[in-house]
Design an enzyme around this catalytic site. Structure first.
Site, PDB file in Angstrom:
ATOM      1  N   ASP A   8       0.919  -1.112  -0.060  1.00 10.93           N
ATOM      2  CA  ASP A   8      -0.015   0.042  -0.049  1.00 10.93           C
ATOM      3  C   ASP A   8       0.686   1.251  -0.047  1.00 10.93           C
ATOM      4  O   ASP A   8       2.095   1.007   0.613  1.00 10.93           O
ATOM      5  CB  ASP A   8      -0.842  -0.179   1.266  1.00 10.93           C
ATOM      6  CG  ASP A   8      -1.640   1.229   1.518  1.00 10.93           C
ATOM      7  OD1 ASP A   8      -2.214   1.783   0.544  1.00 10.93           O
ATOM      8  OD2 ASP A   8      -1.629   1.848   2.636  1.00 10.93           O
ATOM      9  N   ASP A  10      -0.104   4.866   0.976  1.00 12.04           N
ATOM     10  CA  ASP A  10      -0.065   6.141   1.887  1.00 12.04           C
ATOM     11  C   ASP A  10      -0.431   5.246   3.275  1.00 12.04           C
ATOM     12  O   ASP A  10      -1.162   4.401   3.425  1.00 12.04           O
ATOM     13  CB  ASP A  10      -1.499   6.933   1.806  1.00 12.04           C
ATOM     14  CG  ASP A  10      -1.842   7.638   2.714  1.00 12.04           C
ATOM     15  OD1 ASP A  10      -1.074   7.955   3.589  1.00 12.04           O
ATOM     16  OD2 ASP A  10      -3.009   7.879   3.160  1.00 12.04           O
ATOM     17  N   GLY A  45      -7.186   4.524   2.866  1.00 10.99           N
ATOM     18  CA  GLY A  45      -7.490   3.468   1.869  1.00 10.99           C
ATOM     19  C   GLY A  45      -8.499   3.474   1.251  1.00 10.99           C
ATOM     20  O   GLY A  45      -8.821   2.708   0.183  1.00 10.99           O
ATOM     21  N   ARG A  48     -10.929   8.520  -3.354  1.00 11.75           N
ATOM     22  CA  ARG A  48     -11.261   9.988  -3.121  1.00 11.75           C
ATOM     23  C   ARG A  48     -13.029  10.124  -3.077  1.00 11.75           C
ATOM     24  O   ARG A  48     -13.528  10.847  -2.394  1.00 11.75           O
ATOM     25  CB  ARG A  48     -10.753  10.844  -4.474  1.00 11.75           C
ATOM     26  CG  ARG A  48     -10.526  12.457  -4.122  1.00 11.75           C
ATOM     27  CD  ARG A  48      -9.865  13.106  -5.254  1.00 11.75           C
ATOM     28  NE  ARG A  48      -8.924  12.522  -5.694  1.00 11.75           N
ATOM     29  CZ  ARG A  48      -8.244  12.636  -6.858  1.00 11.75           C
ATOM     30  NH1 ARG A  48      -8.753  13.412  -7.967  1.00 11.75           N
ATOM     31  NH2 ARG A  48      -7.119  11.924  -7.327  1.00 11.75           N
ATOM     32  N   SER A 115      -4.794   5.347  -4.518  1.00  9.69           N
ATOM     33  CA  SER A 115      -4.557   6.859  -4.866  1.00  9.69           C
ATOM     34  C   SER A 115      -4.377   7.079  -6.540  1.00  9.69           C
ATOM     35  O   SER A 115      -3.807   6.271  -6.932  1.00  9.69           O
ATOM     36  CB  SER A 115      -3.633   7.309  -4.193  1.00  9.69           C
ATOM     37  OG  SER A 115      -3.163   8.641  -4.631  1.00  9.69           O
ATOM     38  N   ASN A 117      -2.921   9.498  -7.444  1.00  8.66           N
ATOM     39  CA  ASN A 117      -1.714  10.470  -7.317  1.00  8.66           C
ATOM     40  C   ASN A 117      -0.447   9.551  -7.043  1.00  8.66           C
ATOM     41  O   ASN A 117       0.608  10.031  -6.770  1.00  8.66           O
ATOM     42  CB  ASN A 117      -1.708  11.590  -6.471  1.00  8.66           C
ATOM     43  CG  ASN A 117      -2.760  12.722  -6.809  1.00  8.66           C
ATOM     44  OD1 ASN A 117      -3.050  13.260  -7.917  1.00  8.66           O
ATOM     45  ND2 ASN A 117      -3.720  12.579  -5.846  1.00  8.66           N
ATOM     46  N   ASP A 169      -1.876  -0.472   6.143  1.00  9.47           N
ATOM     47  CA  ASP A 169      -1.817   0.179   7.382  1.00  9.47           C
ATOM     48  C   ASP A 169      -3.469   0.391   7.516  1.00  9.47           C
ATOM     49  O   ASP A 169      -3.822   0.734   8.665  1.00  9.47           O
ATOM     50  CB  ASP A 169      -1.161   1.404   7.345  1.00  9.47           C
ATOM     51  CG  ASP A 169      -2.065   2.435   6.363  1.00  9.47           C
ATOM     52  OD1 ASP A 169      -2.390   2.208   5.316  1.00  9.47           O
ATOM     53  OD2 ASP A 169      -2.338   3.450   6.824  1.00  9.47           O
TER      54      ASP A 169
HETATM   55  P1  B16 Z   1      -6.396  10.173  -4.062  1.00 10.63           P
HETATM   56  P2  B16 Z   1      -3.656   4.336  -0.224  1.00 10.63           P
HETATM   57  C1  B16 Z   1      -5.385   6.068  -0.327  1.00 10.63           C
HETATM   58  O1  B16 Z   1      -4.068   5.747  -0.423  1.00 10.63           O
HETATM   59  C2  B16 Z   1      -5.472   7.034   0.726  1.00 10.63           C
HETATM   60  O2  B16 Z   1      -5.252   6.226   1.898  1.00 10.63           O
HETATM   61  C3  B16 Z   1      -6.990   7.663   1.095  1.00 10.63           C
HETATM   62  O3  B16 Z   1      -7.169   8.464   2.120  1.00 10.63           O
HETATM   63  C4  B16 Z   1      -7.265   8.509  -0.330  1.00 10.63           C
HETATM   64  O4  B16 Z   1      -8.427   9.047  -0.370  1.00 10.63           O
HETATM   65  C5  B16 Z   1      -7.221   7.395  -1.475  1.00 10.63           C
HETATM   66  O5  B16 Z   1      -5.793   7.024  -1.367  1.00 10.63           O
HETATM   67  C6  B16 Z   1      -7.161   8.317  -2.946  1.00 10.63           C
HETATM   68  O6  B16 Z   1      -6.256   9.171  -2.977  1.00 10.63           O
HETATM   69  O7  B16 Z   1      -7.069  11.398  -3.731  1.00 10.63           O
HETATM   70  O8  B16 Z   1      -4.769  10.732  -4.215  1.00 10.63           O
HETATM   71  O9  B16 Z   1      -6.672   9.414  -5.399  1.00 10.63           O
HETATM   72  O10 B16 Z   1      -3.502   3.896   1.257  1.00 10.63           O
HETATM   73  O11 B16 Z   1      -4.448   3.136  -0.765  1.00 10.63           O
HETATM   74  O12 B16 Z   1      -2.076   4.042  -0.840  1.00 10.63           O
HETATM   75 MG    MG Z   2      -2.922   3.180   3.239  1.00 14.34          MG
END
Ligand code: B16
Ligand code: MG
Length: 216
Positions: A8, A10, A45, A48, A115, A117, A169
């Site tokens: 993962d 974030d 996780g 958006r 994400s 991003n 996490d």
């Molecule tokens: P984005 P992961 C997730 O990342 C984040 O934990 C979560 O809080 C966020 O809303 C999601 O990515 C989308 O992110 O807005 O950048 O597309 O933990 O799956 O790596």
């Molecule tokens: Mg995460």
């Protein structure tokens, strides 16, 4: 035998949760809702658009799709501003050694993130060269807790789900990995990640040889 490890992003490789929180807090304040850290825990996780759906339902607000879309674009703009200064200093403790050890043992590595991003963040923190495959929120229809992101990562690595270990996490991510039929190493400061096969507070000093044989 574990042949691939899917990370993962974030909360495992770097901690951008605080930036998601700050940007969502600003969006929520525009409709007079106070988003707390406790709320933010439930967004880890989660994609958006699903995060926005949660916030709107907590606030008791219904918006049309166009307005929702405007808020999603605005939130991402705020978030992108906050993550411009990410660098290798933002890699979480123990991550780089852990990756070096796995790669040295011939284990394949991937990122499986909700994400959109993820590629930008991995480039910023300089971890891109450590991964054979990156699967992010732009490549899947369903996001965590659906297993799609991890199943696609395993398939792209050319591995069966049973031979993959996921490092996560968040509750939504653990659920996704278990539904994919994978083993899970949970990262949790408080030791309370339900469903993980093994749990550590962080990746500092984690013995990869022991871990991979222990989780078989
Ligand atoms: P984005 P992961 C997730 O990342 C984040 O934990 C979560 O809080 C966020 O809303 C999601 O990515 C989308 O992110 O807005 O950048 O597309 O933990 O799956 O790596
Ligand atoms: Mg995460």
């Amino acid at each position: 035998m574990i042949q691939g490890v899917i990370f993962d992003l974030d909360g495992v490789l770097t901690d951008t949760a605080v930036y998601h929180y700050q940007s969502w807090k600003q969006i929520a304040s525009s409709f007079n809702f106070e988003l707390t850290e406790k709320h933010n825990e439930q967004l880890k996780g989660v994609s958006r658009s699903e995060s926005l759906d949660h916030i709107l339902s907590w606030a008791g607000i219904a918006l049309d799709p166009e307005m929702k879309n405007r808020l999603l674009v605005e939130k991402n703009g705020l978030y992108l501003d906050l993550i411009q200064s990410l660098s290798s200093r933002d890699i979480l403790p123990g991550v780089t050694d852990f990756l070096h050890h796995l790669i040295g043992q011939g284990v394949k590595t991937a990122v499986g993130s909700s994400s959109k991003n993820a590629n930008f963040i991995l480039s910023k923190i300089g971890l891109m060269p450590f991964f054979d495959v990156v699967v992010d929120g732009t490549m899947v229809k369903q996001t965590k807790p659906d297993p799609e992101v991890f199943l696609l990562a395993a398939a792209s690595l050319g591995l069966n789900p049973e031979s993959c270990l996921v490092v996560e996490d968040a509750e939504a991510g653990v659920e996704a990995a278990k539904s994919a039929g994978m083993k899970v190493l949970g990262i949790s400061a408080h030791g309370n990640l339900i469903g993980a096969d093994h749990e550590v507070q962080n990746l500092i000093g984690v013995d990869t040889k022991y871990l991979l044989s222990h989780l078989n």
